[in-house]
Structures are given as C-alpha cells and as structure tokens.
Write a protein that holds these residues in place. Sequence first.
Motif, PDB file in Angstrom:
ATOM      1  N   GLU A 290       9.017  -8.409   3.746  1.00  0.00           N
ATOM      2  CA  GLU A 290       8.889  -7.303   4.210  1.00  0.00           C
ATOM      3  C   GLU A 290       7.787  -6.367   3.999  1.00  0.00           C
ATOM      4  N   ILE A 291       7.218  -6.444   2.760  1.00  0.00           N
ATOM      5  CA  ILE A 291       6.209  -5.772   2.016  1.00  0.00           C
ATOM      6  C   ILE A 291       4.914  -6.558   2.849  1.00  0.00           C
ATOM      7  N   ILE A 292       4.939  -7.796   2.769  1.00  0.00           N
ATOM      8  CA  ILE A 292       3.781  -8.465   3.307  1.00  0.00           C
ATOM      9  C   ILE A 292       3.358  -7.839   5.033  1.00  0.00           C
ATOM     10  N   PHE A 293       4.637  -7.698   5.753  1.00  0.00           N
ATOM     11  CA  PHE A 293       4.304  -7.448   7.156  1.00  0.00           C
ATOM     12  C   PHE A 293       3.828  -5.869   7.004  1.00  0.00           C
ATOM     13  N   LEU A 294       4.438  -5.095   6.112  1.00  0.00           N
ATOM     14  CA  LEU A 294       3.976  -3.556   6.013  1.00  0.00           C
ATOM     15  C   LEU A 294       2.472  -3.341   5.684  1.00  0.00           C
ATOM     16  N   ASP A 295       2.032  -4.262   4.500  1.00  0.00           N
ATOM     17  CA  ASP A 295       1.025  -4.110   4.104  1.00  0.00           C
ATOM     18  C   ASP A 295       0.032  -4.727   5.320  1.00  0.00           C
TER      19      ASP A 295
END
Length: 341
Positions: free
Chosen positions: A176-181
């Motif tokens: 999820e962090i990868i998608f948000l970043d």
Amino acid sequence: MEVAIAAAAVVAMGTGNRVLYKLALVPLREYPFFLAQFATFGYVVVYFSILYLRYQAGIVTDEMLSLPQKPFLVVGLLEAFAAAAGMAAGAVLSGASIPILSQTYLVWQLLLSAIFLKRRYRINEIAGCFLVTVGVIITVASGSGTSASFKSTGILWPLLMIISFFLQAADTVLKEIIFLDASKKLKCGSVDLFVVNSYGSAYQALFMCLLLPFLSKLWGVPFRVLPTYIKDGAACFLNMGSISGCEGAPLLPLLFVLVNMGFNISLLHLLKISSAVISSLASTFSVPLSIYAFTLPLPYIGVASSLPPGFVAGAAVLTAGLLLYSLPQARHFGNTFSQQK
C-alpha cells in the motif's frame, strides 16, 4: 461502487481459492510441496508475461519500471519468510486452528497501518474488525475441537504462525505504501499493479530458492531427493507416466492455479484502490463461505462436511462486523448533519 465490486471479486476468488486448493490436493496429496513451488515460480513467468504485454500496449511505462527496487526486494523477503514460517507451523498445527490464528492478520494490519501510514480508525471500524475476527473464530472453532489441538501443540507453533501472519500483514501494508508513494512521484499518477506483482514475485522466488533446503525438509522431502520428487510431482500434475492415484489432474491443479492467480490479482487491485484493512476484511469473508462450500457435494472430496454448530451465529457476527466497519462517518457542522464515507 468500484471498491464494492472489487471486494466482491476478492470474496468470490478467495472462496474458490480455498475450495480448489483442497480439490487440487486430491490428486497431488503426495506432492503438496511441488504444488506450492509450482505456484511460486510459475507465477513469476505469468506475471512478467502479462507485464510485458501491458508494456507493449503502453499501459506500463518506463517510469513505472524504473521505480526503486528496494521496496520490492523487501516485499519478496517478507513473503518468502512468511511462507517459510507458515509452512513450518502449518506442518504441526491442525487445519482448524490455522483460520483462527489467521485473524491476527487483521489486527497486525490495523496496527501497522496506524504506525506506518499514520491512519486513524474510528470506533466503529475497530469494533467492526473485532466482530469480524470473533465471527470467524466462532464459525471455525464451534465444531473442530480446536482447543485440544492448541493444548497438544504447545505455544511455539501457534506463535510461529502468528509471526507468519505478521509478516504477511507487513507485506500488504508495504505494498500500500508503494502504491501511495507512486501516486505522488509518478507523472502518470499510479503504478500498474502488475509491476508490483511481478517484481515482488521475482524477489520472493529468489529468496525461496535460498530457503529451498529448509523448506523441503519441512515438507518431509530430503533435499537430496528433491529432483526426483519434483519429477514425480510434475508427472502427477500432468497425470502422465506411471504415477498412480492422480485422478483429477491436471484439471483440478490447473483450476486452482488459475483461481489463485486471479485471487492474488483481485486482492492487489482492491488494495490499490482502497486499503490493506479493507482487502483483509474482504478476504476474511471468504472463510465462512468456503466452509459452507465444503458442505456441498463437491467432486473427488467424498462425503460432504456438515456445517459447524456455530456457523450461522459466526456468520451473523462476521456480517455485523462488516456492516459496522462500513458505516459512514457522521459529522456535525453547526445545525446541519452530513455523512461522509
């Protein structure tokens, strides 16, 4: 509406995934380790093939492919160690105890999302997650003799399984962090989910290779006979050669592989458009549905299972938890009353 449709797809795929895994092990009952490794390494080929086609079609861009590899490497590491810990504990724990322990996955996601994503959950969301967990436990444990199983295995193996679910939760939150970043850094505004799937699966396969001697031992396959085991497993998978007792192959294993792949893709898509917790809730809902599915006259299974005594109560509590979690947020603005999702 998009989230609801994606969640429904996860529930359907998750239910099919659980049922078809059981069916796939009918012909491959002597080769479960082969099926696990076939899925791990086969998905790398499939995901990168899809990634290549999407790149050729212009859906995946060079900018997406140039994202830093370190997060994907950590994803692969987490998935590999989660699989290793899960296999080690799963070899000792009873089948009924694992779905109960898996409910810690949702707890870990709430905690990790709050820590790393700075996400704050409302009371109804926390209470809803709690009810979902309780509902699954009631459903699974009501007729399984699980308490006796926990007593016989001691504390080490349940703890190891809980660690496995912690690693899985960390993996999901990291994605999820990868998608948000990516949504902040990329000009296109988002990264294609097959970039995440492909890179993560490749690194997972790499670490699984390094862990192969350890993993094969867990499954009762001495490393020195692993080539022969894989050869026999492939023959049984294809239902060819002199291996007997492989009726149902290759149809059942192939169906499982296809549905499992669809489940992983749909789960990652839901994660991309919503959150790790919502994807976990949708996946959890497939547990009672799969229990019900096993009461149906499925081929190759034999006598259908009976519903646990607490199935209806557990399913009702789980559904209440989902409804409670999805309640819209209410806010007061002066004399007006409005609701926000």
